[in-house]
Motif scaffolding. Structure first.
Motif, PDB file in Angstrom:
ATOM      1  N   GLN A 167       0.813  -1.214   0.000  1.00  0.00           N
ATOM      2  CA  GLN A 167       0.000   0.000   0.000  1.00  0.00           C
ATOM      3  C   GLN A 167       0.853   1.273   0.000  1.00  0.00           C
ATOM      4  N   ASN A 168       2.097   1.192   0.459  1.00  0.00           N
ATOM      5  CA  ASN A 168       2.961   2.365   0.500  1.00  0.00           C
ATOM      6  C   ASN A 168       3.898   2.465  -0.701  1.00  0.00           C
ATOM      7  N   PHE A 169       3.668   1.626  -1.710  1.00  0.00           N
ATOM      8  CA  PHE A 169       4.551   1.594  -2.864  1.00  0.00           C
ATOM      9  C   PHE A 169       3.986   2.358  -4.067  1.00  0.00           C
ATOM     10  N   GLY A 170       2.827   2.990  -3.906  1.00  0.00           N
ATOM     11  CA  GLY A 170       2.262   3.777  -4.999  1.00  0.00           C
ATOM     12  C   GLY A 170       1.245   3.045  -5.843  1.00  0.00           C
ATOM     13  N   PHE A 171       0.807   1.851  -5.410  1.00  0.00           N
ATOM     14  CA  PHE A 171      -0.216   1.124  -6.155  1.00  0.00           C
ATOM     15  C   PHE A 171      -1.604   1.644  -5.787  1.00  0.00           C
ATOM     16  N   ILE A 172      -2.520   1.601  -6.755  1.00  0.00           N
ATOM     17  CA  ILE A 172      -3.890   2.036  -6.498  1.00  0.00           C
ATOM     18  C   ILE A 172      -4.862   1.099  -7.197  1.00  0.00           C
ATOM     19  N   ARG A 173      -5.948   0.762  -6.510  1.00  0.00           N
ATOM     20  CA  ARG A 173      -6.990  -0.112  -7.042  1.00  0.00           C
ATOM     21  C   ARG A 173      -7.908   0.716  -7.947  1.00  0.00           C
ATOM     22  N   ILE A 174      -8.082   0.301  -9.190  1.00  0.00           N
ATOM     23  CA  ILE A 174      -8.956   1.025 -10.117  1.00  0.00           C
ATOM     24  C   ILE A 174     -10.186   0.212 -10.513  1.00  0.00           C
ATOM     25  N   HIS A 175     -10.216  -1.048 -10.108  1.00  0.00           N
ATOM     26  CA  HIS A 175     -11.288  -1.958 -10.501  1.00  0.00           C
ATOM     27  C   HIS A 175     -11.210  -3.142  -9.554  1.00  0.00           C
ATOM     28  N   LYS A 176     -12.293  -3.877  -9.393  1.00  0.00           N
ATOM     29  CA  LYS A 176     -12.245  -5.043  -8.505  1.00  0.00           C
ATOM     30  C   LYS A 176     -11.186  -6.049  -8.937  1.00  0.00           C
ATOM     31  N   SER A 177     -10.791  -5.992 -10.216  1.00  0.00           N
ATOM     32  CA  SER A 177      -9.822  -6.958 -10.740  1.00  0.00           C
ATOM     33  C   SER A 177      -8.505  -6.333 -11.192  1.00  0.00           C
ATOM     34  N   TYR A 178      -8.307  -5.010 -10.945  1.00  0.00           N
ATOM     35  CA  TYR A 178      -7.104  -4.359 -11.456  1.00  0.00           C
ATOM     36  C   TYR A 178      -6.480  -3.406 -10.426  1.00  0.00           C
ATOM     37  N   ILE A 179      -5.166  -3.490 -10.325  1.00  0.00           N
ATOM     38  CA  ILE A 179      -4.364  -2.558  -9.547  1.00  0.00           C
ATOM     39  C   ILE A 179      -3.265  -2.036 -10.469  1.00  0.00           C
ATOM     40  N   VAL A 180      -2.998  -0.725 -10.398  1.00  0.00           N
ATOM     41  CA  VAL A 180      -1.921  -0.159 -11.215  1.00  0.00           C
ATOM     42  C   VAL A 180      -1.010   0.696 -10.333  1.00  0.00           C
ATOM     43  N   LEU A 181       0.170   0.980 -10.857  1.00  0.00           N
ATOM     44  CA  LEU A 181       1.091   1.897 -10.197  1.00  0.00           C
ATOM     45  C   LEU A 181       0.688   3.310 -10.606  1.00  0.00           C
ATOM     46  N   SER A 182       0.446   4.173  -9.623  1.00  0.00           N
ATOM     47  CA  SER A 182      -0.090   5.502  -9.920  1.00  0.00           C
ATOM     48  C   SER A 182       0.811   6.296 -10.862  1.00  0.00           C
ATOM     49  N   SER A 183       2.113   6.092 -10.782  1.00  0.00           N
ATOM     50  CA  SER A 183       3.038   6.846 -11.632  1.00  0.00           C
ATOM     51  C   SER A 183       2.921   6.469 -13.099  1.00  0.00           C
ATOM     52  N   HIS A 184       2.265   5.336 -13.408  1.00  0.00           N
ATOM     53  CA  HIS A 184       2.086   4.907 -14.792  1.00  0.00           C
ATOM     54  C   HIS A 184       0.792   5.422 -15.410  1.00  0.00           C
ATOM     55  N   ILE A 185      -0.069   6.065 -14.615  1.00  0.00           N
ATOM     56  CA  ILE A 185      -1.350   6.545 -15.130  1.00  0.00           C
ATOM     57  C   ILE A 185      -1.143   7.831 -15.923  1.00  0.00           C
ATOM     58  N   GLY A 186      -1.606   7.824 -17.162  1.00  0.00           N
ATOM     59  CA  GLY A 186      -1.518   9.017 -17.994  1.00  0.00           C
ATOM     60  C   GLY A 186      -2.768   9.864 -17.909  1.00  0.00           C
ATOM     61  N   SER A 187      -3.938   9.207 -17.958  1.00  0.00           N
ATOM     62  CA  SER A 187      -5.222   9.915 -17.880  1.00  0.00           C
ATOM     63  C   SER A 187      -6.317   8.903 -17.574  1.00  0.00           C
ATOM     64  N   TYR A 188      -7.529   9.413 -17.383  1.00  0.00           N
ATOM     65  CA  TYR A 188      -8.677   8.533 -17.157  1.00  0.00           C
ATOM     66  C   TYR A 188      -9.949   9.259 -17.558  1.00  0.00           C
ATOM     67  N   ASP A 189     -10.980   8.471 -17.846  1.00  0.00           N
ATOM     68  CA  ASP A 189     -12.291   9.048 -18.114  1.00  0.00           C
ATOM     69  C   ASP A 189     -13.316   8.301 -17.268  1.00  0.00           C
ATOM     70  N   SER A 190     -14.572   8.334 -17.640  1.00  0.00           N
ATOM     71  CA  SER A 190     -15.618   7.738 -16.810  1.00  0.00           C
ATOM     72  C   SER A 190     -15.570   6.219 -16.763  1.00  0.00           C
ATOM     73  N   ALA A 191     -14.910   5.606 -17.731  1.00  0.00           N
ATOM     74  CA  ALA A 191     -14.937   4.143 -17.803  1.00  0.00           C
ATOM     75  C   ALA A 191     -13.570   3.480 -17.882  1.00  0.00           C
ATOM     76  N   HIS A 192     -12.513   4.259 -18.139  1.00  0.00           N
ATOM     77  CA  HIS A 192     -11.208   3.641 -18.355  1.00  0.00           C
ATOM     78  C   HIS A 192     -10.071   4.455 -17.745  1.00  0.00           C
ATOM     79  N   VAL A 193      -8.994   3.749 -17.457  1.00  0.00           N
ATOM     80  CA  VAL A 193      -7.723   4.370 -17.074  1.00  0.00           C
ATOM     81  C   VAL A 193      -6.744   4.110 -18.210  1.00  0.00           C
ATOM     82  N   TYR A 194      -6.048   5.160 -18.644  1.00  0.00           N
ATOM     83  CA  TYR A 194      -5.110   5.050 -19.750  1.00  0.00           C
ATOM     84  C   TYR A 194      -3.680   5.184 -19.207  1.00  0.00           C
ATOM     85  N   LEU A 195      -2.894   4.149 -19.387  1.00  0.00           N
ATOM     86  CA  LEU A 195      -1.513   4.204 -18.924  1.00  0.00           C
ATOM     87  C   LEU A 195      -0.659   4.988 -19.916  1.00  0.00           C
ATOM     88  N   LYS A 196       0.491   5.425 -19.446  1.00  0.00           N
ATOM     89  CA  LYS A 196       1.366   6.252 -20.276  1.00  0.00           C
ATOM     90  C   LYS A 196       1.897   5.495 -21.490  1.00  0.00           C
TER      91      LYS A 196
END
Length: 232
Positions: free
Chosen positions: A183-212
């Motif tokens: 939890q202290n490594f920068g990971f974030i839950r975006i879906h019941k089945s998906y976790i991503v590293l916050s530093s890799h997130i480029g953008s998001y909209d109402s239905a999706h997260v777009y990685l860089k």
């Protein structure tokens, strides 16, 4: 290097004598206690934290696997036993090694040094809130993966898939456990089945997260607000 503190539990006294003899020949190892009675060992371990437990499996009153499950914390573990049928179950418990009796000194020494390496990684992660790598076990092998190489984690019941640019790793661990552990490594839950590293997130909209890197992942409705708060 600090001593690796050990407790050994085996209902056969000659096995405990051999472990004591072996431990005396290895540097930076401190065998604190040996127990023939697993119930006495459990009582001691509930009150005293140690780095490593060396356990027989088939013992009276309580077996080694049950003993490990009943501890209030998770020490490193080496099973040393005559039995071979518990090997798969043991590795599901994330043990350092599974040794079958009789074991020679060199095999025992290698297992202890493996435990030392595990402890070093464990301590380094606890001393810092965020590291540049994570350690995990996949297919009975410990892997070290740089954080920047983790694209996302996907859950499949009791398992997760950790995705990197070159390889996917299947890990016996629930999403919730991974989320809590890192939890202290920068990971974030975006879906019941998906976790991503916050530093890799480029953008998001109402239905999706777009990685860089251009990858598109689903964004669960219940995770939108927490994602927005985390990134803003």
């Amino acid at each position: 290097m600090a001593n690796l503190t050990i407790v050994s539990v085996d209902d056969e006294y000659p096995a405990l004598q051999l472990i004591q003899k072996y431990c005396e020949q290895i540097e930076d190892v401190e065998l604190l206690k040996v127990f023939q009675n697993p119930e006495e060992a459990l009582e001691y371990l509930r009150e005293n934290r140690v780095d490593l437990v060396i356990l027989d499996i088939n013992m009276p009153y309580i077996n080694g696997i049950e003993l490990l499950h009943q501890l209030p914390y998770q020490p490193l573990c080496i099973f040393l036993t005559l039995e071979t049928q518990y090997a798969v179950k043991a590795f599901e418990l994330d043990v350092v090694h599974y040794l079958v009796k009789p074991v020679d000194f060199e095999t025992f020494r290698k297992a202890i040094h493996k435990a030392k390496d595990f402890l070093q990684f464990k301590n380094s992660a606890e001393l810092q809130k965020k590291e540049d790598f994570i350690m995990f076990k996949s297919n009975y092998v410990m892997h070290k993966v740089l954080l920047d190489d983790v694209r996302w984690i996907q859950g499949f019941g009791e398992y997760i898939i950790l995705v990197t640019p070159l390889k996917k790793y299947m890990i016996l661990e629930r999403m919730s456990n991974f989320e809590e552990k890192y939890q202290n490594f920068g990971f974030i839950r975006i879906h019941k089945s998906y976790i991503v590293l916050s530093s890799h997130i480029g953008s998001y909209d109402s239905a999706h997260v777009y990685l860089k890197d251009g990858e598109k992942l689903p964004l669960g409705r219940t995770y939108k607000n927490s994602l927005k708060a985390y990134l803003n």
